[in-house]
Write a protein that holds these residues in place. Sequence first.
Motif, PDB file in Angstrom:
ATOM      1  N   PHE A  58      65.071  48.653  62.722  1.00  0.00           N
ATOM      2  CA  PHE A  58      66.436  48.668  63.254  1.00  0.00           C
ATOM      3  C   PHE A  58      67.366  49.483  62.367  1.00  0.00           C
ATOM      4  CE2 PHE A  58      70.680  47.184  64.163  1.00  0.00           C
ATOM      5  CZ  PHE A  58      70.679  47.057  65.546  1.00  0.00           C
ATOM      6  N   VAL A  59      67.274  49.294  61.060  1.00  0.00           N
ATOM      7  CA  VAL A  59      68.167  50.003  60.133  1.00  0.00           C
ATOM      8  C   VAL A  59      67.933  51.505  60.201  1.00  0.00           C
ATOM      9  CG1 VAL A  59      68.643  50.411  57.691  1.00  0.00           C
ATOM     10  CG2 VAL A  59      68.531  48.074  58.563  1.00  0.00           C
ATOM     11  N   PHE A  60      66.668  51.932  60.179  1.00  0.00           N
ATOM     12  CA  PHE A  60      66.387  53.365  60.232  1.00  0.00           C
ATOM     13  C   PHE A  60      66.754  53.965  61.581  1.00  0.00           C
ATOM     14  CE2 PHE A  60      63.214  52.335  56.805  1.00  0.00           C
ATOM     15  CZ  PHE A  60      63.895  53.019  55.808  1.00  0.00           C
ATOM     16  N   GLY A  61      66.729  53.144  62.623  1.00  0.00           N
ATOM     17  CA  GLY A  61      67.110  53.650  63.937  1.00  0.00           C
ATOM     18  C   GLY A  61      68.607  53.666  64.166  1.00  0.00           C
ATOM     19  N   PHE A  62      69.325  52.726  63.546  1.00  0.00           N
ATOM     20  CA  PHE A  62      70.748  52.596  63.853  1.00  0.00           C
ATOM     21  C   PHE A  62      71.626  53.484  62.983  1.00  0.00           C
ATOM     22  CE2 PHE A  62      74.969  50.773  63.665  1.00  0.00           C
ATOM     23  CZ  PHE A  62      75.209  50.448  64.986  1.00  0.00           C
ATOM     24  N   PHE A  63      71.367  53.478  61.688  1.00  0.00           N
ATOM     25  CA  PHE A  63      72.245  54.217  60.791  1.00  0.00           C
ATOM     26  C   PHE A  63      71.880  55.695  60.787  1.00  0.00           C
ATOM     27  CE2 PHE A  63      72.724  49.895  59.320  1.00  0.00           C
ATOM     28  CZ  PHE A  63      74.100  49.799  59.239  1.00  0.00           C
ATOM     29  N   PRO A  64      72.901  56.535  60.847  1.00  0.00           N
ATOM     30  CA  PRO A  64      72.669  57.956  61.108  1.00  0.00           C
ATOM     31  C   PRO A  64      72.019  58.684  59.944  1.00  0.00           C
ATOM     32  CG  PRO A  64      74.975  57.566  60.590  1.00  0.00           C
ATOM     33  CD  PRO A  64      74.330  56.220  60.696  1.00  0.00           C
ATOM     34  N   VAL A  65      71.096  59.554  60.295  1.00  0.00           N
ATOM     35  CA  VAL A  65      70.547  60.532  59.365  1.00  0.00           C
ATOM     36  C   VAL A  65      70.806  61.887  59.991  1.00  0.00           C
ATOM     37  CG1 VAL A  65      68.494  61.401  58.207  1.00  0.00           C
ATOM     38  CG2 VAL A  65      68.779  58.934  58.541  1.00  0.00           C
ATOM     39  N   LYS A  66      71.700  62.635  59.384  1.00  0.00           N
ATOM     40  CA  LYS A  66      72.146  63.894  59.982  1.00  0.00           C
ATOM     41  C   LYS A  66      70.989  64.873  60.119  1.00  0.00           C
ATOM     42  CE  LYS A  66      75.352  67.712  59.203  1.00  0.00           C
ATOM     43  NZ  LYS A  66      76.379  68.265  58.303  1.00  0.00           N
TER      44      LYS A  66
END
Length: 914
Positions: free
Chosen positions: A36-44
Motif C-alpha cells: 500500500f505504501v509503495f503504491g500510494f505515495f508518489p515516486v516521480k
Amino acid sequence: MFPNPKSLKMPPLTCTKLALIAITGVIIQIIGLSLFVFGFFPVKPALPGISGSESYHLPVCDLVGNQSGTTLPSDQLRSLYQELSGMPPLFDRLILMVIDGLPAEFVLGKNGKPPSKQFKEAMPYTQSLLASGLAIGYHAKAAPPTVTMPRLKVKDTVQVDQNVSRHLGDELSRDDWNLLILHYLGLDHVGHIGGRSSVLMVPKLKEMDDMVKLIHSSTTLSQGNDQGRMLLMIVSDHGMTENGNHGGSSYEETDSLALFIGLRNHVLDYASVIQQIDIAPTLALLFGVPIPKNNVGVLIKEAFDSLKEEQHLRALELNSWQLLGLLQAQLSGLPCRNFPCDAFSDHQIAGTSECYHRTEDMLCCLYMEAAALYSSWKSKRGTESASNKDYSSTAAAYYKFLKSASEWLSRRSTDKPVKLLAVGLATMFISCVILSSLMFCRVREIYLGRRQQSLNDSMNGWSLDDTFILGVILILVTSMGSSSMVEEEHYIWYFVTSTFYLLLLRKTAQSFSSVGVKSGEGYFGMCFTFLLLISGRILRGWHQGGVNWTSLPDISKCLEQAGSHYVKLLQLVSAFLVISIGVFALFSIQFKQKYFQMVRLSFLTSGLLVLLHITRYQDYTFSSTNYGATLLAQIVYAILGAATIGTVVALPWFFPFPTFNSCPTDNTLSPPSFFHGIQEKFPFVELRDSLYVIGWAYILCWCLLQLLLQQPINSTPILLLLVQILASMLYFASNGTHHKEWIEIAALYYLGMAGHFALGNSNTLATIDVAGAFIGLSSHSTLLSGILMFIITYASPMFILLSLVMYISMKNMAHLVIPEKADAGDLLMMMIGFPCLVPLVVNSILLTAYTVVLLLMRNHLFVWSVFSPKYLYVCATTLCTYIGVFIVAATGTYTHLVLAMRRRKQVPITNNTR
C-alpha cells in the motif's frame, strides 16, 4: 449469555501455536502495508541521464540514450550550447544565497500588502533594491511536504552562519569561479528555537541584509572591472509556522522566497506568485545551459523581459520541448508522440472541440497550436504583416501549454495504482482478522472456558470497562474520516484517558462496600486514581497541540514567556526526580551480588552524566556543539546500552533461586497449595522478580535517553509520564483481578498515545522535533539521526510498551494455569500473551481502518496536507508497536528459558544474595 465453551470443541492454544499464528499475522501485515505504501505515495517518474545538447532539438521518436556530448571540455560545451540555443546567456556568474526557512512574507509581505514594520526595517538594503527596481521578488510556493533533513546540529544560530561568511570577502574578489552557493541555516534554527516572534529573528534578518549588501556591492564593483555579468539570487527552501516549525502544506510553511537581484523591474508587486520548481528552468536559460531533464517548471516571464522577441519565443520553445519530452515518456497515447516522424504536421491541428476529449489530445493540441503560431510568426518576421499582436498571442499560447503540461506532470507523480492499493488493503485486512481472532480465542479460553476456577464475577461477565475500551476503538475509527478530527486527534485521546480514570475512580469507590476488599487497598487505589487524574490534566495543558488552536496559551508557552531560567530550573528538578525514582527503585531491590551492584552503579553514573549534560551544555536558546558535549552524550549512550543489555542478558543467569518456600505478594488470587504446585514445576518467583528488575532497567534507560534528547520544556512531561505509568501499575496490581488483563493493557496503550500528543506531537510533520536528533553524533549519519528522531517522537508509546515488562512481573497470572496439566509454555503464554497481543490487535485495527480512509480520500483536497501525514504517523506507530512487542516477547521468552534450564539442571546459586 456466552456460549458453552464445551460446545465449540476447539483445541486450546499452545504457546508455540500462538506465537506462530501471531508472527504469521504480523508478516502478512508488513507485506500488505509495504504494498500500500509503495503504491500510494508518489515516486516521480524520471528520465535517465542528464540534459545535454539534445535539449536544443525537438524531441524525436525512439530517441535512445543520452546523446548529450557532455564529455566535451567546459569551454567547448558552453560554446556548443550557446550556438544551439540561438540566444546569448544574460549572465556569466551566479551567486545563489539560500536562507534556510525564510518566509517570503518577511521580505515581500502578504496578500498584496508590504511586510510588517519590524521585518521591513530589519532588511533596509534589500527593501531599497526592491523599491528601486534593481530586484524582482516572488512568493515561490514550495511543494509539500516541506521537510528537510539537516546535516548540522539544528540549535546553533551564530557559528553556523559565521562559517559561511568567514571567507566570503576573499571569494567575491576572485575570478576563478562562476557559481557560488551560500547556505545560511541560522534563521531556520532561530525559528525552531523561538518561532517567528523570537527575539533573535530581527537581528538574524539584519545579519542577512548585511550579507546581501556586501555581496551586491562587491558584484557591482566586479562588473565594473569586467569580471562578467553577475546575478545574485536569494532563495529559501520553505517557510515556517508561528511556532517556527515546517513540514506541512500550510501557506506559512510553503511560502518561500525567490529574489532576483540583477534583473530590473519597474513595478514593485508584493503579490507575485510562482512555483518553486519554476526557478530551475529560468536559471538554466538565463545562463545558457540546458533545462534539467526532469524538471516540470515554467519560465518566469519577467526574467526574460529584456530579451528580444525572437529570443523570448526561442526560450519558450526550448521549455516546451523539454516538457514535451517528459509527456512523450509518460503518455504512450500522445497523438504527437512521433512528431515529426509521422505525417502529423503543423497544419493538421484538430478542431477545438476535438482537443478536449482526452488529456493526451488536449496537451498535444495546445503544443501544436503554439508551435504553429511560432512558425507563422517566424515566417512573417521582417515583413509588413508582422505585428506585436502575433508575438503576444504566440507567447500566450506557449505559456498556456507550459502551465497545462506542468500541472499535469506534477499531478502525474501522485497517480495511484488502485489495484495494488486494493491488494495491500486486503492483505492488511486478512492480518487484522488473524490477530483479532487470536485475541478473541485467548479471551474466550481464559475468561469463559475456565469459569470453574475461582475468578471473581467481574472477570466472567461483560462489564462497563469492556464496553468502554472497545468503544474507544469505534470512536477512533469513525473519527478518521474527518480532516478536522485528524488534525485535532489529541482531544480524543485526552478524553479517553480522562474518562477511563473516572471509571477507575468509580470502581474504586464501589470496592469500599465490596465483600473481601480490604479498606487499605481501596484507599491506595483511590490515591493512585487521583494521581492519574491530576498528572493527566497537567499533561493535557502542557502543549496546545493540533493545528487550529496552537496559538492558545498553554503551560509551556507561559514558562517560555516567563524566561529561560524558569525552564532550566524546572528541567533540572524534573530530571533529578526522574533519576531519583529510578535509582531508588534499583537500590531497593534486595540483590547483593557484585554483578548487580555494577548495574546499579552504571545507571547512577548515567543519571549523573545526564544531569551534567543538562547543566553544562543544554540551554533553552543555545546549545553548544563542541566536542565535550558530543563526547559526554556518547559516553551516556555507551553506559546506558551496556547496563541495559547487560541486565537483560546476564540477570537470568545470576538471579538466585530461593532456598525457602515463598508465596507471591498477591496470594489472595490462589491458595498457597496452588502456588506451591506451580513453583515446584516452574521457576515462577524467579521469573517475576527477574522481569521486575529488567523492567526497571528498561524504564530508567528510556527516561534517561528522553531527558538527554527531548527539548528542555519536555522534561516535566517525562516525569509526569513516569508517574502515570507507576500509578497505573500499582493500581492494577493492588486491585487483583478486578480488571481483565487485556483491559488494563489496552488502557496503558491509550495512555501512551495521550502522552504522545502531550509531548507536543501532532499529525503534521511540522511538529517533528529534529533538535535532539544530532546529540552525540560527531558526523552526519542519516540512519543514526533517524533513529534518534524516532526515539524522540515516539517517547511515550515506546515508554508504555517497555513498561509492560514490569507490568508482567507485577501481575500474577499463575492462577489461570492448571498445575497438573500445564507445561512450561502455558505459564509463559499466560504471562506475555496479552501484553504482546493487545498492542498488536489495537494497532492492526486502527492501521487497517485508516488505510481504508486514506484510499477513499485519495482524491480529497486535503489528502497531502492532512490524511497522508497522518498515515505516515500511523505507519511509524506500527513500527513502534512491532519493536516494543518484540522486546517484551523476547525478554520474557529469554528470561523464562534461562531460568527453566537452570531449574532443570538443579544448580541454584544460594550464596546469601537475597
